[in-house]
Design a protein around this motif. Structure first.
Motif, PDB file in Angstrom:
ATOM      1  N   THR A   1       0.831  -1.197   0.000  1.00 20.52           N
ATOM      2  CA  THR A   1       0.000   0.000   0.000  1.00 20.52           C
ATOM      3  C   THR A   1       0.864   1.244   0.000  1.00 20.52           C
ATOM      4  O   THR A   1       0.580   2.215  -0.703  1.00 20.52           O
ATOM      5  CB  THR A   1      -0.919  -0.009   1.228  1.00 20.52           C
ATOM      6  OG1 THR A   1      -1.677  -1.214   1.240  1.00 20.52           O
ATOM      7  CG2 THR A   1      -1.852   1.180   1.183  1.00 20.52           C
ATOM      8  N   ASP A   2       1.897   1.179   0.771  1.00 18.74           N
ATOM      9  CA  ASP A   2       2.806   2.317   0.811  1.00 18.74           C
ATOM     10  C   ASP A   2       3.410   2.540  -0.578  1.00 18.74           C
ATOM     11  O   ASP A   2       3.456   3.670  -1.087  1.00 18.74           O
ATOM     12  CB  ASP A   2       3.894   2.043   1.837  1.00 18.74           C
ATOM     13  CG  ASP A   2       4.512   3.328   2.356  1.00 18.74           C
ATOM     14  OD1 ASP A   2       4.291   4.370   1.730  1.00 18.74           O
ATOM     15  OD2 ASP A   2       5.197   3.281   3.374  1.00 18.74           O
TER      16      ASP A   2
ATOM     17  N   VAL B   1       1.019   4.209  -2.920  1.00 17.30           N
ATOM     18  CA  VAL B   1       0.913   5.662  -2.765  1.00 17.30           C
ATOM     19  C   VAL B   1       2.045   6.347  -3.518  1.00 17.30           C
ATOM     20  O   VAL B   1       1.830   7.317  -4.255  1.00 17.30           O
ATOM     21  CB  VAL B   1       0.939   6.047  -1.275  1.00 17.30           C
ATOM     22  CG1 VAL B   1       1.035   7.551  -1.125  1.00 17.30           C
ATOM     23  CG2 VAL B   1      -0.301   5.526  -0.580  1.00 17.30           C
ATOM     24  N   VAL B   2       3.230   5.827  -3.343  1.00 17.72           N
ATOM     25  CA  VAL B   2       4.378   6.428  -4.014  1.00 17.72           C
ATOM     26  C   VAL B   2       4.185   6.383  -5.527  1.00 17.72           C
ATOM     27  O   VAL B   2       4.411   7.371  -6.237  1.00 17.72           O
ATOM     28  CB  VAL B   2       5.668   5.684  -3.620  1.00 17.72           C
ATOM     29  CG1 VAL B   2       6.849   6.251  -4.375  1.00 17.72           C
ATOM     30  CG2 VAL B   2       5.893   5.782  -2.137  1.00 17.72           C
TER      31      VAL B   2
ATOM     32  N   ILE C   1      -7.187   8.074   0.188  1.00 17.80           N
ATOM     33  CA  ILE C   1      -6.328   6.921   0.478  1.00 17.80           C
ATOM     34  C   ILE C   1      -7.143   5.694   0.807  1.00 17.80           C
ATOM     35  O   ILE C   1      -6.649   4.584   0.668  1.00 17.80           O
ATOM     36  CB  ILE C   1      -5.381   7.209   1.653  1.00 17.80           C
ATOM     37  CG1 ILE C   1      -6.134   7.922   2.744  1.00 17.80           C
ATOM     38  CG2 ILE C   1      -4.182   7.981   1.196  1.00 17.80           C
ATOM     39  CD1 ILE C   1      -5.303   8.164   3.948  1.00 17.80           C
TER      40      ILE C   1
ATOM     41  N   THR D   1       2.376   2.801   9.145  1.00 20.07           N
ATOM     42  CA  THR D   1       3.574   2.463   8.385  1.00 20.07           C
ATOM     43  C   THR D   1       4.765   2.275   9.310  1.00 20.07           C
ATOM     44  O   THR D   1       4.688   2.535  10.497  1.00 20.07           O
ATOM     45  CB  THR D   1       3.907   3.571   7.378  1.00 20.07           C
ATOM     46  OG1 THR D   1       4.084   4.774   8.105  1.00 20.07           O
ATOM     47  CG2 THR D   1       2.801   3.726   6.376  1.00 20.07           C
TER      48      THR D   1
ATOM     49  N   MET E   1       8.482  10.649   1.744  1.00 15.62           N
ATOM     50  CA  MET E   1       7.302  10.190   2.468  1.00 15.62           C
ATOM     51  C   MET E   1       7.390  10.526   3.947  1.00 15.62           C
ATOM     52  O   MET E   1       6.506  10.194   4.715  1.00 15.62           O
ATOM     53  CB  MET E   1       7.148   8.678   2.313  1.00 15.62           C
ATOM     54  CG  MET E   1       6.882   8.237   0.898  1.00 15.62           C
ATOM     55  SD  MET E   1       5.490   9.114   0.174  1.00 15.62           S
ATOM     56  CE  MET E   1       4.135   8.331   1.037  1.00 15.62           C
TER      57      MET E   1
ATOM     58  N   TRP F   1       2.418  10.151   6.323  1.00 17.26           N
ATOM     59  CA  TRP F   1       1.307   9.373   6.850  1.00 17.26           C
ATOM     60  C   TRP F   1       0.823   9.912   8.194  1.00 17.26           C
ATOM     61  O   TRP F   1      -0.191   9.450   8.721  1.00 17.26           O
ATOM     62  CB  TRP F   1       1.718   7.913   7.011  1.00 17.26           C
ATOM     63  CG  TRP F   1       1.805   7.169   5.711  1.00 17.26           C
ATOM     64  CD1 TRP F   1       2.919   6.956   4.964  1.00 17.26           C
ATOM     65  CD2 TRP F   1       0.741   6.537   5.006  1.00 17.26           C
ATOM     66  NE1 TRP F   1       2.607   6.223   3.840  1.00 17.26           N
ATOM     67  CE2 TRP F   1       1.277   5.957   3.850  1.00 17.26           C
ATOM     68  CE3 TRP F   1      -0.623   6.410   5.254  1.00 17.26           C
ATOM     69  CZ2 TRP F   1       0.494   5.263   2.924  1.00 17.26           C
ATOM     70  CZ3 TRP F   1      -1.389   5.717   4.336  1.00 17.26           C
ATOM     71  CH2 TRP F   1      -0.843   5.163   3.185  1.00 17.26           C
TER      72      TRP F   1
END
Ligand code: FES
Ligand code: FES
Lengths: 159, 159
Positions: free
Chosen positions: A8-9, A12-13, A75, B89, B106, B110
């Motif tokens: 998921t991270d 996003v990137v 998100i 995260t 990043m 978050w």
DNA sequence: GATAAGGGGACCGCAACGGTCCTGTTTCGT
DNA sequence: ACGAAACAGGACCGTTGCGGTCCCCTTATC
């Protein structure tokens, strides 16, 4: 830890990266730009494509492009696409997975919690996480710093 | 799936049970009352005790009791106790775990999401999940019963 | 002193996840 | 028409964390 998956991270990137530069970009290109290993990028993009968050164009000169602009993608959508529907417990709203729903005292007990989290996640868009201003000061060479396996980071939206 | 651990679910059940009947209860007693296997109950209670959510009394006629009433225990506390601090995260607020924090785009991205979820979770107490009376009147959608073999449930706060 | 209860671990099987690779299938360029 | 570029879709394992159980010790009551 209530943590969400690493994919998921990455998603996003990747999405944020798709919001920059060319409208249509290939997965190898994105991989090079972000520093994320190419197979992983491809996997993420496939999932996002299946979820309808990005559109794909096959063949030579193909690639991916955003379907919606970043500020129109909460998100919650990303998380739902990668990690599946947002549900803290096995017994979700409908409770389709449980047998004796009438007897279980926990039935629907977590629902308000799920709602609250869903609402919180729906209120933040990718644009909010992208780059809210000129604060993005470290282009390019950031990727060069990670010669080793890059443990959990490697989250570089390099330009 | 953004799911939290099963232990957390058990913890809620156990805590709610502790809110009923005798002020001090033993773990075998709670296990019998809830239907959750005794070793698991013991484990959960140990964790909760270490987190300061319940107080323990050793020796014969010992047991556990609530430190705070149910309506003073937000579920955020339970989750934090079992699953650890709430952090979606690997890179949490301080970002103490990352090496090149200054370069990572990043970094702290978050955080607002974490805050939102934390706030949502802090706003609901165990009392809200216990049994707020007859108010839980789900409309027509009683959902078709799924004759399952009790996959993850067994969450019974039997009386 | 015997017994009942919690305290603190160690231990192991399992399922889910992360990561990689391979084999199609489609499209564009030449 | 041919070939290269790029997506599609799945198969494939190593690793990790989690769920669940068990054991031995300490403590406190009777
Ligand atoms: S991944 Fe840790 S600060 Fe960016
Ligand atoms: S555990 Fe599924 S409805 Fe209670």
């Amino acid at each position: 830890m209530l943590r969400l998956s690493k994919l998921t991270d990455y998603a996003v990137v990747v999405m944020v990266r798709l919001g920059r530069g060319e409208a249509v970009q290939t997965s190898p290109c994105i991989a090079a730009a972000t520093g994320v290993p190419e197979p992983t990028v491809a996997k993420v993009l496939k999932i996002l494509s299946a979820a309808g968050l990005v559109a794909s164009h096959r063949g030579a000169r193909g690639g991916y492009r955003l379907v919606r602009p970043l500020d129109a993608v909460p998100i919650a959508d990303i998380i739902a696409a990668i990690d599946g529907p947002i549900a803290l417990t096995a017994c979700v709203d409908g409770g389709t997975s449980c047998e004796a729903q009438g007897l279980c005292p926990m039935r629907g007990r977590w629902d308000p919690v799920n709602r609250a989290i869903e609402a919180a996640l729906a209120g933040i868009t990718l644009a909010d996480m992208a780059d809210p201003g000129p604060t993005f000061a470290a282009p390019g060479e950031a990727a060069a710093l990670g010669p080793r396996a890059l443990p959990l980071s490697a989250l570089h939206v390099a330009e």
